[in-house]
Scaffold this motif. Structure first.
Motif, short mmCIF file in Angstrom:
data_model
loop_
_atom_site.label_atom_id
_atom_site.label_comp_id
_atom_site.label_asym_id
_atom_site.label_seq_id
_atom_site.Cartn_x
_atom_site.Cartn_y
_atom_site.Cartn_z
N PHE A 274 -24.03 40.77 25.36
CA PHE A 274 -23.79 39.69 24.85
C PHE A 274 -23.90 39.82 23.27
N LEU A 275 -23.02 39.66 23.04
CA LEU A 275 -22.68 39.78 21.29
C LEU A 275 -22.04 39.45 20.46
N PRO A 276 -22.97 38.44 19.68
CA PRO A 276 -23.07 37.47 18.45
C PRO A 276 -21.61 37.96 17.73
N PRO A 277 -21.61 36.59 16.51
CA PRO A 277 -20.53 37.67 15.77
C PRO A 277 -20.87 38.93 14.87
N MET A 278 -19.67 39.60 15.22
CA MET A 278 -19.95 41.42 14.64
C MET A 278 -20.13 40.46 12.72
N SER A 279 -21.38 41.26 11.89
CA SER A 279 -21.35 40.83 10.55
C SER A 279 -20.80 42.58 9.77
N GLY A 280 -20.00 42.51 10.24
CA GLY A 280 -19.51 44.19 9.48
C GLY A 280 -21.28 45.15 9.45
N GLY A 281 -21.35 46.23 8.58
CA GLY A 281 -22.46 46.97 8.52
C GLY A 281 -22.36 47.00 6.89
N TYR B 204 -12.79 47.27 6.94
CA TYR B 204 -13.07 47.00 8.23
C TYR B 204 -14.81 47.48 8.67
N LEU B 205 -15.42 47.89 8.10
CA LEU B 205 -16.56 48.37 8.75
C LEU B 205 -17.35 47.28 8.05
N LYS B 206 -16.84 46.60 6.44
CA LYS B 206 -18.24 45.52 6.34
C LYS B 206 -17.83 44.66 6.32
N SER B 207 -17.21 43.70 7.37
CA SER B 207 -16.23 42.62 7.94
C SER B 207 -16.27 42.38 9.38
N ARG B 208 -15.99 44.09 10.59
CA ARG B 208 -15.36 43.77 11.53
C ARG B 208 -16.08 44.42 12.46
N ALA B 209 -16.43 45.41 12.04
CA ALA B 209 -17.13 46.76 12.72
C ALA B 209 -18.03 46.21 13.34
N PRO B 210 -18.77 46.49 14.93
CA PRO B 210 -19.77 45.90 15.65
C PRO B 210 -21.19 46.16 15.03
N PHE B 211 -21.31 46.21 14.03
CA PHE B 211 -23.16 45.48 13.80
C PHE B 211 -23.11 44.26 13.48
N TRP B 212 -24.99 44.29 13.82
CA TRP B 212 -25.61 42.99 13.09
C TRP B 212 -26.54 43.24 11.67
N LYS B 213 -26.61 42.49 11.54
CA LYS B 213 -27.46 42.67 9.83
C LYS B 213 -28.37 41.71 9.63
#
Lengths: 79, 161, 161, 79
Positions: free
Chosen positions: A72-79, B113-122
């Motif tokens: 289950f993936l919340p909205p992705m925030s980017g890195g 892309y990496l800053k806004s849409r990549a699959p990370f949760w911060k």
């Protein structure tokens, strides 16, 4: 026994990140998770939460095999 | 072309040298290093949650699109996850092309892309507490800059470097 | 901010690491490394003539303008001169800013200047002989891109990195 | 005695890069260089060739002191 993974804020809400859960479909998995933890059940229904089966995004309901990984993936925030 | 997730501190200089070595037809290498800012004491830890396997695969799709779109010779994306301290690198991106315009635009595009849409949760933590961060409106605008350009645009011809 | 001319081979990784170290409020570092291309055997030496003292001072004026225009925290420009072999770095530029857009645009701008207007004179040698090279039309167009923007434009606000 | 420096193609044309030349102004320096080497004299007149005195660009004629450094710069090519 599906392997359930939670990410980001969902893991904080649940208090766990990974758990084995008995379920044969995404719908029954959601019902079981909500029965155990109503707050988590609601969080999983929020708009923007996506589901991945074995690391591939999916929509709607789908059957789960005995070793399926459900994330289950919340909205992705980017890195 | 490659995408890596790391939990240990990144070493940008070493990555840049390895990426640069042995290229006789590359005129331009652009690198981007994203660092965690201390925000003058307001931030003390950035925690990045990733989904190993899924996260790299999603990033690799965008990397492949960028390679075709900008006629890149090569690219490298290395992203930290886990707990990150102020001053530490969060992400390292390098692009190689015959000419500089393509290398700049590809790195810029990959970072948007990496800053806004990549699959990370911060989650950012500081004296005021911790909170999960969503992409800013500026991040989404930056990423959308690339959506209006046709995907099959040819890179402009240009001099070395 | 600094500008250096070097006759020895450049070491981009080492320069990037030194430039990156100890920054707690920098979100974005962009580096550009320009390499000499072998042109599939058509080029075997690039000879860059510089006027030490004059060349750095002229480049430093553009560096100072770029720092003000893009609100850079820091920049580094290191340029090789003398005889350069294929695969070797010709120039290394690094820019540091709070946010990535400024770091990218400043590095891009500095490279356009360095490739077209900086005080160097270059001669390319290969099996077909040697010739002095003038900036290409594309180089001049690239440099002119920056002339149409007012110098006092404020950088757009943007998220970390 | 001005110190004269030639760069790029100008040094190739002249066959030298640096030389001491007796002259009290840019105009008389140009005349002396052209008298010694007519091809160089012409090359120095080409459009785009700039003159720097002690590392500062200058236009037109100017007096030269006994230690002035005079550089003739062909059109700059960038690096």
């Amino acid at each position: 026994m599906a392997r359930v993974l939670l990410f980001g804020a969902l893991a904080d809400v649940a208090g766990w990140r990974e758990r084995e859960v008995e379920a044969t479909a995404i719908s029954s998995l959601r019902a079981r998770l909500a029965a155990d933890d109503a707050t988590l059940g609601q969080a999983l229904q929020r708009p923007g939460v996506q589901v991945a089966l074995d690391k591939a995004l999916t929509r709607g309901d789908a059957p789960l095999g005995p070793t399926t990984e459900v994330a289950f993936l919340p909205p992705m925030s980017g890195g | 072309m490659s995408v890596h997730l790391e939990t240990a501190p990144l070493r940008p200089g070493e990555m840049l040298d390895r990426f640069t070595a042995g290229r006789s037809e590359t005129g331009a290498i652009v690198s981007f290093t994203g660092l965690m800012r201390a925000e003058h004491g307001a931030a003390d830890t950035l925690y990045l949650d990733a989904y190993p396997g899924f996260t790299e695969a999603e990033i690799a799709r965008t990397e492949a699109e960028a390679q075709a779109r900008f006629a890149l010779q090569d690219s490298l994306i290395v992203h930290r996850h886990g707990a990150i301290a102020p001053g530490e690198p969060i992400v390292f991106v390098a692009t190689a092309a015959a000419h500089r315009r393509a290398a700049f635009e590809a790195a810029d595009h990959l970072m948007d892309y990496l800053k806004s849409r990549a699959p990370f949760w911060k989650r950012s933590s500081g004296p005021a507490g911790a909170s999960w961060i969503e992409p800013t409106a500026q991040d989404l605008d930056d990423a959308a800059r690339w959506d209006v350009v046709p995907w099959d645009v040819a890179p402009a011809a240009e001099d070395a470097g």
